[in-house]
Design a protein around this motif. Structure first.
Motif, mmCIF file in Angstrom:
data_model
loop_
_atom_site.group_PDB
_atom_site.id
_atom_site.type_symbol
_atom_site.label_atom_id
_atom_site.label_comp_id
_atom_site.label_asym_id
_atom_site.label_seq_id
_atom_site.Cartn_x
_atom_site.Cartn_y
_atom_site.Cartn_z
ATOM 1 N N LEU A 37 47.304 36.637 2.175
ATOM 2 C CA LEU A 37 48.600 37.289 2.360
ATOM 3 C C LEU A 37 49.438 36.959 1.127
ATOM 4 N N GLU A 38 49.277 37.774 0.102
ATOM 5 C CA GLU A 38 49.786 37.450 -1.234
ATOM 6 C C GLU A 38 51.274 37.132 -1.234
ATOM 7 N N LEU A 39 51.628 36.016 -1.856
ATOM 8 C CA LEU A 39 53.024 35.629 -1.984
ATOM 9 C C LEU A 39 53.650 36.363 -3.161
ATOM 10 N N SER A 40 54.889 36.770 -2.984
ATOM 11 C CA SER A 40 55.592 37.494 -4.046
ATOM 12 C C SER A 40 56.015 36.537 -5.151
ATOM 13 N N LYS A 41 56.012 37.041 -6.377
ATOM 14 C CA LYS A 41 56.585 36.267 -7.476
ATOM 15 C C LYS A 41 58.096 36.199 -7.297
ATOM 16 N N ALA A 42 58.682 35.108 -7.774
ATOM 17 C CA ALA A 42 60.135 34.988 -7.740
ATOM 18 C C ALA A 42 60.745 36.136 -8.552
ATOM 19 N N PRO A 43 61.606 36.968 -7.947
ATOM 20 C CA PRO A 43 62.093 38.179 -8.629
ATOM 21 C C PRO A 43 62.947 37.904 -9.852
ATOM 22 N N ASP A 44 63.509 36.699 -9.942
ATOM 23 C CA ASP A 44 64.384 36.381 -11.071
ATOM 24 C C ASP A 44 63.632 35.809 -12.254
ATOM 25 N N ARG B 258 59.906 47.240 -14.002
ATOM 26 C CA ARG B 258 59.190 45.971 -14.122
ATOM 27 C C ARG B 258 57.762 46.210 -14.585
ATOM 28 N N SER B 259 57.225 45.247 -15.331
ATOM 29 C CA SER B 259 55.874 45.355 -15.877
ATOM 30 C C SER B 259 54.851 44.849 -14.867
ATOM 31 N N LEU B 260 53.586 44.939 -15.254
ATOM 32 C CA LEU B 260 52.486 44.455 -14.425
ATOM 33 C C LEU B 260 52.699 43.006 -14.009
ATOM 34 N N SER B 261 53.331 42.216 -14.862
ATOM 35 C CA SER B 261 53.514 40.798 -14.603
ATOM 36 C C SER B 261 54.532 40.513 -13.514
ATOM 37 N N THR B 262 55.571 41.339 -13.392
ATOM 38 C CA THR B 262 56.686 41.022 -12.501
ATOM 39 C C THR B 262 56.926 42.046 -11.412
ATOM 40 N N THR B 263 56.157 43.121 -11.372
ATOM 41 C CA THR B 263 56.399 44.157 -10.379
ATOM 42 C C THR B 263 55.998 43.681 -8.985
ATOM 43 N N ASP B 264 56.312 44.487 -7.975
ATOM 44 C CA ASP B 264 56.009 44.107 -6.591
ATOM 45 C C ASP B 264 54.499 44.141 -6.337
ATOM 46 N N VAL B 265 54.105 43.608 -5.188
ATOM 47 C CA VAL B 265 52.686 43.429 -4.861
ATOM 48 C C VAL B 265 51.930 44.751 -4.862
ATOM 49 N N ASP B 266 52.470 45.769 -4.196
ATOM 50 C CA ASP B 266 51.754 47.043 -4.065
ATOM 51 C C ASP B 266 51.598 47.745 -5.417
ATOM 52 N N THR B 267 52.669 47.755 -6.210
ATOM 53 C CA THR B 267 52.587 48.397 -7.529
ATOM 54 C C THR B 267 51.623 47.642 -8.426
ATOM 55 N N HIS B 268 51.634 46.327 -8.318
ATOM 56 C CA HIS B 268 50.709 45.528 -9.120
ATOM 57 C C HIS B 268 49.262 45.895 -8.806
ATOM 58 N N ARG B 269 48.933 46.027 -7.545
ATOM 59 C CA ARG B 269 47.555 46.374 -7.168
ATOM 60 C C ARG B 269 47.159 47.723 -7.742
ATOM 61 N N LEU B 270 48.069 48.694 -7.659
ATOM 62 C CA LEU B 270 47.790 50.033 -8.180
ATOM 63 C C LEU B 270 47.581 50.000 -9.684
ATOM 64 N N TRP B 271 48.517 49.373 -10.400
ATOM 65 C CA TRP B 271 48.438 49.346 -11.864
ATOM 66 C C TRP B 271 47.241 48.540 -12.334
ATOM 67 N N ARG B 272 46.905 47.486 -11.630
ATOM 68 C CA ARG B 272 45.778 46.661 -12.055
ATOM 69 C C ARG B 272 44.478 47.463 -12.014
ATOM 70 N N ARG B 273 44.320 48.301 -10.991
ATOM 71 C CA ARG B 273 43.130 49.163 -10.927
ATOM 72 C C ARG B 273 43.115 50.142 -12.098
ATOM 73 N N MET B 274 44.282 50.591 -12.502
ATOM 74 C CA MET B 274 44.359 51.562 -13.586
ATOM 75 C C MET B 274 44.057 50.924 -14.938
ATOM 76 N N PHE B 275 44.521 49.693 -15.141
ATOM 77 C CA PHE B 275 44.306 49.008 -16.419
ATOM 78 C C PHE B 275 42.936 48.342 -16.526
ATOM 79 N N ALA B 276 42.300 48.102 -15.389
ATOM 80 C CA ALA B 276 41.054 47.324 -15.377
ATOM 81 C C ALA B 276 40.004 47.814 -16.364
ATOM 82 N N PRO B 277 39.757 49.145 -16.500
ATOM 83 C CA PRO B 277 38.710 49.578 -17.440
ATOM 84 C C PRO B 277 38.961 49.136 -18.885
ATOM 85 N N ALA B 278 40.225 49.119 -19.288
ATOM 86 C CA ALA B 278 40.538 48.755 -20.675
ATOM 87 C C ALA B 278 40.279 47.278 -20.946
ATOM 88 N N PHE B 279 40.316 46.443 -19.893
ATOM 89 C CA PHE B 279 40.136 45.000 -20.070
ATOM 90 C C PHE B 279 38.796 44.517 -19.536
#
Length: 502
Positions: free
Chosen positions: A94-101, A111-132
């Motif tokens: 049950l992923e804990l959120s990063k401190a928003p500040d 917000r970038s991949l590093s600081t965005t919310d949990v759901d957006t992070h999961r989406l963007w990570r799948r999109m960036f994964a091929p490049a890395f």
């Protein structure tokens, strides 16, 4: 009642409130049983003082040495140095959120991949994964090697300038070269063209602005933590700071716009980003925010590790000799270097791990916030809203986790029986699984493989081409301030070219 009487009464009420809150914090607060300085239980002021002094890393290390594996360093702040805490804080299902500040806020509000919310992070990570991915990085290998060659050429130019006929070596400053190389590589991957730092042997206004922003991080953390300061700062933010943030963002945004407009046939990051669905594509604003992140997270952190690794190897010449022997027995020229072959160099990998342990580029913990209802951490119930983190420097320099923790001993990462002789049985390290320099869990560093390949490639090239000896003036180089990132001094080494085998 007179005005003066009213002020006096208000001050008395305020004093009583502060005393009662302080008493509650150190006696009845849910965290009151956890160890830490009593003043830190009442107020965050001691933490802010150390943060603004650039001493947070060493302060937390000293406190953990005094109080143990868990430390209360603020009214609602806990720091850990145990391996179990990594899994429970960062690897929780049950992923804990990063401190928003936490961190510098983006200029465009996205917000970038590093600081965005949990759901957006999961989406963007799948999109960036091929490049890395390994497949994506193998496609990008020619880009890395192109800049590796440029870095070697720059060192040779500096040698030509500084060499004297009476000496086979010359003094060369290395931190700037590592920064030039990492910024040129990441700019090429992000924008389809380098910044030209290696070619010109000179920094740029944009890179200089990044270093200035790093020193503003404590101010950003303080302002964003309190509702009142955040409101006032955004209303009255100094124009000079606004200008720095805007200029930094615009440097990145303009290059992203140009890259999108002109396209590219090179296998850079944007060419390999994969849409997560037919309607789920990165917006231009999201591309700009993430490019800004990559230009910070994928540059100075790698340059920091390279600088620290060379420094510690030069302090331990016998370790440097072992590494040189491994590299030069495997590769005759820099053109022989490749991601795959370098990844098989056991002692090189052990040295990189030890460099990340003794001088972690991310030395502090990135805080997560306990969800409502609380959770169990290290067999202790922690209430919702508490901020948790693992302090990497403190964890890696604790004798609770590593034997002879302040010594640079790459052999601790080699399999038993494969190690060279050391003064300590490093295979008896109490808790080496606390080591997670690229973080842990679903939000660990997406660029881990990129960073390791880049570090191995640059180290391989350096040791194929040159010998290094630390200059006297750079002894003690590791004594640095830290504003979430190390503020490095110039690193001077005597460098001499290795005669060609051909």
């Amino acid at each position: 009642m007179s005005v003066s009487d009213g002020i006096e009464a208000a001050l008395c009420v305020l004093a009583l409130w502060f005393v009662s809150q302080s008493f509650y914090s150190v006696t009845f607060h849910p965290l009151s049983a956890l160890p830490g300085p009593w003043l830190c239980a009442i107020t965050r002021i001691p933490y802010w003082i150390q943060l603004f002094r650039g001493n947070e890393v060493h302060w937390l290390h000293d406190l953990h040495n005094r109080y143990g594996t868990v430390l209360r360093f603020g009214p609602d702040d806990l720091s850990y140095i145990s391996s179990g805490a990594w899994k429970e804080i960062y690897g929780n299902r049950l992923e804990l959120s990063k401190a928003p500040d936490y961190g510098i806020q983006p200029a465009n509000g996205i917000r970038s991949l590093s600081t965005t919310d949990v759901d957006t992070h999961r989406l963007w990570r799948r999109m960036f994964a091929p490049a890395f991915s390994e497949v994506g990085l193998r496609k990008q290998q020619p880009i890395f090697k192109e800049h590796m060659d440029a870095m070697v050429s720059l060192i040779e130019r500096r040698l030509d300038t500084n060499l004297r006929s009476t000496s086979p070596s010359a003094k060369v400053e290395l931190t700037s070269i590592f920064s030039f190389a990492t910024f040129d590589i990441m700019a090429d991957l992000c924008f389809g063209q380098p910044l030209g730092l290696l070619e010109r042997d000179r920094s740029s206004a944009w890179v200089n602005s990044i270093f200035k922003l790093i020193k503003l991080m404590p101010l950003s953390l303080f302002v964003e933590y309190y509702n009142v300061s955040r409101f006032l700062y955004r209303k009255f933010e100094p124009k000079c700071i606004q200008k720095k943030k805007h200029e930094h963002f615009q440097h990145s945004a303009q290059r992203v716009h140009e890259r999108v407009k002109t396209g590219s046939t090179r296998p850079d990051i944007w060419r390999q980003v994969s849409p997560a669905g037919p309607t789920e594509k990165l917006s231009l604003n999201a591309m700009c925010s993430n490019a800004e992140l990559f230009m910070l997270a994928g540059t100075e952190t790698i340059a920091t590790l390279l600088s620290g690794l060379i420094y510690h190897l030069c302090l331990r010449p016998e370790k440097l000799e072992l590494l040189k022997n491994e590299i030069r027995a495997s590769f005759d020229t820099v053109s022989d270097l490749s991601f795959r072959r370098l990844s098989q160099c056991a002692y090189l990998n052990a040295c990189i791990k030890e460099g990340l342990r003794i001088y972690p580029p991310v030395a502090v913990g990135v805080p997560r916030v306990v969800r409502e209802g609380g959770m169990l951490i290290d067999n202790c119930w922690i209430p919702g809203g508490t901020r948790l983190s693992v302090a990497q420097y403190a964890a890696y320099h604790s004798e609770r986790n590593f034997r002879d923790a302040n010594a640079f001993i790459p052999e601790r990462w080699l399999p038993r029986g494969a190690q060279n002789k050391t003064d300590v049985d490093v295979h008896a390290d109490p808790s080496p699984d606390v080591f997670h320099p690229f973080s842990y869990g679903s939000r660990d560093c997406l660029g881990r493989n990129l960073a390791l390949h880049e570090i191995r490639l640059i180290m391989g090239a350096l040791l194929v081409k040159f010998d290094f000896e630390l200059c006297e003036e750079s002894h003690g180089w590791e004594k640095q301030l830290n504003f979430l990132m190390w503020i490095k001094e110039p690193l001077f080494c005597l460098v001499s070219p290795v005669p060609s085998k051909n």
